[in-house]
Design a protein around this motif. Structure first.
Motif, PDB file in Angstrom:
ATOM      1  N   UNK A  73       0.823  -1.204   0.000  1.00 21.33           N
ATOM      2  CA  UNK A  73       0.000   0.000   0.000  1.00 21.33           C
ATOM      3  C   UNK A  73       0.864   1.263   0.000  1.00 21.33           C
ATOM      4  N   UNK A  74       2.021   1.183   0.679  1.00 19.30           N
ATOM      5  CA  UNK A  74       2.913   2.351   0.712  1.00 19.30           C
ATOM      6  C   UNK A  74       3.407   2.696  -0.694  1.00 19.30           C
ATOM      7  N   UNK A  76      -5.078  21.137  -3.820  1.00 21.30           N
ATOM      8  CA  UNK A  76      -4.411  20.677  -2.599  1.00 21.30           C
ATOM      9  C   UNK A  76      -4.679  19.180  -2.489  1.00 21.30           C
ATOM     10  N   UNK A  77      -3.663  18.458  -2.011  1.00 26.21           N
ATOM     11  CA  UNK A  77      -3.946  17.045  -1.783  1.00 26.21           C
ATOM     12  C   UNK A  77      -3.301  16.551  -0.503  1.00 26.21           C
ATOM     13  N   UNK A  78      -3.873  15.465   0.017  1.00 27.76           N
ATOM     14  CA  UNK A  78      -3.431  14.894   1.281  1.00 27.76           C
ATOM     15  C   UNK A  78      -3.455  13.381   1.128  1.00 27.76           C
ATOM     16  N   UNK A  79      -2.365  12.718   1.490  1.00 27.90           N
ATOM     17  CA  UNK A  79      -2.326  11.258   1.437  1.00 27.90           C
ATOM     18  C   UNK A  79      -2.060  10.752   2.847  1.00 27.90           C
ATOM     19  N   UNK A  80      -3.061  10.149   3.458  1.00 29.52           N
ATOM     20  CA  UNK A  80      -2.921   9.669   4.839  1.00 29.52           C
ATOM     21  C   UNK A  80      -2.799   8.153   4.868  1.00 29.52           C
ATOM     22  N   UNK A  81      -1.663   7.682   5.366  1.00 33.32           N
ATOM     23  CA  UNK A  81      -1.461   6.238   5.443  1.00 33.32           C
ATOM     24  C   UNK A  81      -0.977   5.857   6.847  1.00 33.32           C
ATOM     25  N   UNK A  82      -1.834   5.196   7.649  1.00 28.78           N
ATOM     26  CA  UNK A  82      -1.386   4.700   8.958  1.00 28.78           C
ATOM     27  C   UNK A  82      -0.233   3.721   8.766  1.00 28.78           C
ATOM     28  N   UNK A  83       0.774   3.862   9.619  1.00 31.67           N
ATOM     29  CA  UNK A  83       2.008   3.108   9.410  1.00 31.67           C
ATOM     30  C   UNK A  83       1.788   1.595   9.368  1.00 31.67           C
ATOM     31  N   UNK A  84       0.865   1.097  10.215  1.00 28.43           N
ATOM     32  CA  UNK A  84       0.686  -0.358  10.287  1.00 28.43           C
ATOM     33  C   UNK A  84       0.056  -0.935   9.014  1.00 28.43           C
ATOM     34  N   UNK A  85      -0.440  -0.068   8.121  1.00 32.04           N
ATOM     35  CA  UNK A  85      -1.048  -0.578   6.889  1.00 32.04           C
ATOM     36  C   UNK A  85      -0.083  -0.533   5.701  1.00 32.04           C
ATOM     37  N   UNK A  86       1.113   0.018   5.931  1.00 32.81           N
ATOM     38  CA  UNK A  86       2.027   0.309   4.815  1.00 32.81           C
ATOM     39  C   UNK A  86       2.394  -0.924   3.994  1.00 32.81           C
ATOM     40  N   UNK A  87       2.475  -2.089   4.632  1.00 36.74           N
ATOM     41  CA  UNK A  87       2.980  -3.260   3.911  1.00 36.74           C
ATOM     42  C   UNK A  87       1.867  -4.142   3.332  1.00 36.74           C
ATOM     43  N   UNK A  88       0.627  -3.781   3.561  1.00 44.48           N
ATOM     44  CA  UNK A  88      -0.476  -4.603   3.045  1.00 44.48           C
ATOM     45  C   UNK A  88      -0.453  -4.587   1.518  1.00 44.48           C
ATOM     46  N   UNK A  89      -0.451  -5.772   0.883  1.00 43.26           N
ATOM     47  CA  UNK A  89      -0.412  -5.786  -0.587  1.00 43.26           C
ATOM     48  C   UNK A  89      -1.760  -5.371  -1.192  1.00 43.26           C
ATOM     49  N   UNK A  90      -1.687  -4.519  -2.177  1.00 44.13           N
ATOM     50  CA  UNK A  90      -2.896  -4.115  -2.917  1.00 44.13           C
ATOM     51  C   UNK A  90      -2.606  -4.216  -4.414  1.00 44.13           C
ATOM     52  N   UNK A  91      -3.644  -4.388  -5.236  1.00 45.05           N
ATOM     53  CA  UNK A  91      -3.422  -4.436  -6.690  1.00 45.05           C
ATOM     54  C   UNK A  91      -2.759  -3.142  -7.165  1.00 45.05           C
ATOM     55  N   UNK A  92      -1.746  -3.280  -8.002  1.00 43.94           N
ATOM     56  CA  UNK A  92      -0.952  -2.124  -8.429  1.00 43.94           C
ATOM     57  C   UNK A  92      -1.796  -1.102  -9.186  1.00 43.94           C
ATOM     58  N   UNK A  93      -1.655   0.146  -8.793  1.00 41.38           N
ATOM     59  CA  UNK A  93      -2.340   1.284  -9.416  1.00 41.38           C
ATOM     60  C   UNK A  93      -3.869   1.149  -9.403  1.00 41.38           C
ATOM     61  N   UNK A  94      -4.372   0.470  -8.387  1.00 44.26           N
ATOM     62  CA  UNK A  94      -5.824   0.303  -8.266  1.00 44.26           C
ATOM     63  C   UNK A  94      -6.504   1.652  -8.033  1.00 44.26           C
TER      64      UNK A  94
END
Lengths: 351, 286
Positions: free
Chosen positions: A218-219, A241-259
Motif C-alpha cells: 500500500x505504501x 491541494x492534496x493529502x495522502x494519509x497512510x497509517x504506518x501499520x497498513x504500509x505493507x499490506x499488498x494491494x493491486x498495483x495502481x488500483x
C-alpha cells in the motif's frame, strides 16, 4: 457452408468453399495413389483401377459432404455424428461409385460385378479405412486451425484491453501538459524540474509495469499516487491541494498495483479541473478486522454515474477486485453532504 | 480602453495552468516585444469578461479550461463583441491545446491558428509572423467613418464561420449518421406524450432540460441539445442560438435592429427569438 460466426463470436468457417476445394484436390491425389496401390495386387489395368478408384472416392466424398451439409453443420463438436456418417458414406459411395464405373465400362445392360463378393468386401473395408483416416486427418487439421483462430482472437482481445488500460492511465492530454510544464520549469527552476521528472519517471514505469495481476505494498501505491498528484499539482498550481494519509501499520499490506489511480484521476479530471476555484483530494486508509478500507474524497463538482468517460477506469477497478477477491471486495460512491465525491474501496487483507 | 489606434497591439492569454501562462507571456515578450499582454486569465468565463473589457487584438485561448472551453469563450466573445464604427475588429484567435488529434485535424481544415503544448519557439515565431501580417493588413483607420468597412465585416464573418464550424465539428463528431427522429416522446406525469416532429416549432435549452414548444403546448424532455440536434434533419431544423433550435418552416420574418442584432418571428407562436451572431449567416435576403 458459409463462413459465418457462431454465438461465441468465433469464426465458424469449418469446411468453407475454399477448404472444400482443397479437400477435393487432395482427394483426387489420394484416389490416384490408391489406384496405383491396388494395381500391384489386381489383374486389372491401372487405367481401370484409376476409374474405379476416382469414382468410388468421389462418390464417398460427395455422400459425406451431403450428409454434413444437412445433419452436421459443426463437425468439430458433432464428431459422434461423423462416426455414423462416415460408414454410411463409404458403403453408399462405394456401391454407387462401383455401379457408375461399370456402367461407363460396359454400358447400361451389364449387371454382373467383375470381381467376386470377397473382393468387394475387401475394397469396401479398404475404402472404409481410407475414408475414416482422411476424415480424421481433415478434422484434426480443422480443429488445429480453429484453435489457432481462437488463440488469435483471445490474444487480440487481451492486447486491446491492455492498450485501453494504458491509454486511460497515460492520458495523452495529461502527458503533454506535464511535458509543457517541465519544459518551462527547466528554464526557471532546474532542481524542481528534476524532482518533477523523477515523479514522472516513477509514474510512467509503474504504469507500464502494472499488469492485471500484480500487487504491491500500500505504501508503494501511495508513492505512485503522490507522483501523479505532484505532477498534477505542478499544472494546477494553487487550484489543487492534496493529502495522502497512510497509517504506518497498513504500509505493507499488498494491494493491486495502481488500483487507486483511476479514482484519483476521476477526482481531478471530473471533480476539480472543471471548477474555476479547484479544490482538494484526500486519500485515506483504515483497517476493520480483516478488511482494508480506502477512501478517495474530493470537494469538486460531484460524481455523475452517467458520465461514460469515467466508465472504463471504474469498470476496470471492479473487474480486478472481482477477479482477485470475488465478493469480498467492492467499490462504491457517495455524494457527501458537503459536496464533491467520496469513492470507497474495501478489500480483504490477505495474510 | 485600448483600441486599435493604440500604437502597440494588445493580447489576452487564457490558460488555466499558471506555469504555462507565465511561460507563454515571457516567450511572447521576447519574440514580439511590442505586443502588450493586457491580461492573463485562468478560465473561460474570465476570458470573456476580460476580452470585452480590453478588446484586444490577439487572443491566445487554451482549449481545455475550467468553466468554459476556449472555443466556447471565443464564441461568446464574438457574440458580444461591439461592432460600431469606433470599436476595433474582432481579434486574431490562436487556440492552444496539449493533445487532441481530432481537434488538430479540424484546426487545419478551418485554417485556424493553433499552438501545440509544449509550445515550441519556432512554431510560436511562425504564428506571430502570420498574425503580424494580418494585423498590418487590417488596420486602415478612417476610411469609412459611418460604420465598419466591408472588409472589416467580412473578416468578422470569416472568424464567426471558423468558430461556428469548429463548434459544430466538436458536437457532431461521433454522431454523424444517427437515424432521424419522427416523434419526440415527452413524459407528462405518468404518461408519455407523443409529439410529431413537424409539430415542434422550436426547442429551447433550459438548464438540464429542453423545452419543446408546439403551437399550443410546451413539454420538457431530458436530453442535451446537441444530442437532439444530431437526430434532427438539418434542413428542417436550424440551430439559431447556442440553446435554440427552430423549425425553419415556422419562421415568418427575420428582423435586424440598428445594432445589427438579428431576431426571428414565428408563424404559430408570438415569441420573438434572438439569433446568435454565429448563426445569423443563415438569414440573409436572397
Amino acid at each position: 457452408m458459409s463462413a459465418t460466426t457462431n454465438h461465441q463470436g468465433q469464426p465458424r468457417a469449418v469446411f468453407t468453399a475454399r477448404s472444400a476445394l482443397r479437400q477435393f484436390m487432395t482427394l483426387l491425389v489420394f484416389n490416384t495413389l490408391i489406384a496405383i496401390g491396388v494395381s500391384a495386387f489386381s489383374e486389372h489395368s491401372l487405367l481401370i483401377n484409376l476409374l474405379f478408384s476416382q469414382l468410388i472416392g468421389l462418390c464417398i466424398w460427395g455422400c459425406l459432404q451431403l450428409q454434413m451439409l444437412i445433419f452436421i453443420p459443426q463437425p468439430l463438436t458433432q464428431w459422434k455424428r461423423m462416426l455414423i456418417a462416415v460408414p454410411i458414406a463409404v458403403v453408399g459411395g462405394y456401391l454407387s461409385g462401383q455401379a457408375l464405373s461399370m456402367r461407363i465400362l460396359f454400358g447400361p445392360d451389364f449387371n454382373v460385378a467383375p470381381t467376386g463378393a470377397q473382393n468387394t468386401l475387401g475394397y469396401l473395408l479398404l475404402s472404409l479405412a481410407v475414408g475414416a483416416a482422411t476424415t480424421y486427418y481433415f478434422m484434426s487439421r480443422e480443429r488445429l486451425a480453429q484453435e489457432i483462430r481462437r488463440a488469435d482472437v483471445a490474444s487480440h482481445q487481451a492486447t486491446e484491453a491492455r492498450l485501453r488500460l494504458l491509454e486511460s492511465q497515460l492520458e495523452p492530454h495529461m502527458l503533454f501538459n506535464t511535458l509543457s510544464n517541465l519544459r518551462v520549469l527547466m528554464g526557471i527552476d532546474a532542481v524542481r524540474a528534476q524532482t518533477m521528472l523523477d515523479h514522472m519517471t516513477d509514474y510512467l514505469r509503474a504504469t507500464l509495469r502494472a499488469s492485471q495481476a500484480s500487487t504491491h505494498p500500500l505504501a508503494t501505491e501511495y508513492a505512485r499516487l503522490n507522483d501523479y498528484l505532484e505532477l498534477i499539482a505542478l499544472r494546477m498550481g494553487p487550484r489543487l491541494q492534496f493529502e495522502l494519509n497512510l497509517p504506518e501499520e497498513l504500509a505493507t499490506i499488498p494491494v493491486p498495483a495502481l488500483l487507486l489511480q483511476p479514482l484519483v484521476e476521476n477526482s481531478i479530471r471530473h471533480g476539480l479541473e472543471p471548477t474555476v476555484a479547484g479544490g482538494h483530494v484526500r486519500v485515506s486508509a483504515c483497517k476493520d478486522g480483516s478488511q482494508l478500507h480506502i477512501n478517495v474524497h474530493d470537494n469538486g463538482v460531484g460524481f455523475n454515474p452517467a458520465d461514460n468517460e469515467q466508465g472504463y477506469g471504474l469498470q476496470h477497478i471492479r473487474e480486478r477486485l472481482q477477479t482477485l477477491y470475488g465478493n469480498h471486495a467492492g467499490l462504491s460512491f457517495e455524494l457527501p453532504a458537503g459536496g464533491g465525491t467520496l469513492a470507497h474501496i474495501t478489500l480483504p487483507i490477505s495474510a | 480602453m485600448m483600441t486599435h489606434t493604440s500604437p502597440r497591439p494588445t493580447a489576452l492569454i487564457a490558460e488555466d495552468e499558471p506555469l504555462l501562462a507565465q511561460s507563454l507571456r515571457e516567450e511572447l515578450s521576447r519574440l514580439w516585444p511590442e505586443l502588450n499582454v493586457v491580461a492573463t486569465v485562468g478560465d473561460g468565463l474570465s476570458a470573456v469578461r476580460e476580452g470585452l473589457r480590453w478588446l484586444p487584438d490577439v487572443l491566445f485561448f487554451d482549449i481545455r479550461m475550467p468553466g468554459q472551453t476556449g472555443l466556447e469563450a471565443a464564441s461568446e466573445l464574438a457574440e458580444s463583441w461591439p461592432t460600431d464604427r469606433t470599436s476595433p475588429e474582432f481579434p486574431q484567435l490562436v487556440l492552444v491545446t496539449a493533445y487532441d488529434n481530432y481537434a488538430v485535424a479540424a484546426f487545419e481544415a478551418q485554417a485556424m491558428d493553433y499552438l501545440l503544448k509544449p509550445v515550441q519557439t519556432e512554431r510560436l515565431k511562425a504564428t506571430i509572423q502570420r498574425i503580424q501580417k494580418r494585423l498590418l493588413l487590417r488596420s486602415r483607420p478612417g476610411n469609412n467613418p459611418g460604420q465598419q468597412s466591408p472588409a472589416q465585416s467580412k473578416a468578422f464573418d470569416d472568424a464567426l464561420a471558423q468558430i461556428r464550424n469548429l463548434m459544430e465539428l466538436g458536437t457532431s463528431s461521433n454522431q454523424t449518421s444517427l437515424p432521424k427522429l419522427t416523434m419526440i416522446q415527452a413524459g407528462v406525469g405518468n404518461a408519455i406524450q407523443m409529439i410529431a416532429i413537424q409539430d415542434v416549432i422550436y426547442v429551447e435549452a433550459a438548464d438540464k432540460y429542453l423545452r419543446v414548444l408546439t403551437a399550443t403546448r410546451e413539454y420538457l424532455i431530458r436530453t442535451a441539445l446537441k444530442d437532439l440536434l444530431a437526430q434532427l434533419d438539418p434542413d428542417q431544423f436550424w440551430q439559431i442560438h447556442r440553446g435554440l433550435i427552430v423549425q425553419a418552416a415556422q419562421i415568418a420574418t427575420v428582423e435586424r435592429d440598428e445594432s445589427g442584432r438579428t431576431s426571428v418571428r414565428l408563424r404559430q407562436r408570438s415569441e420573438k427569438l434572438a439569433v446568435s451572431r454565429l448563426y445569423a449567416h443563415r438569414f440573409r435576403a436572397m
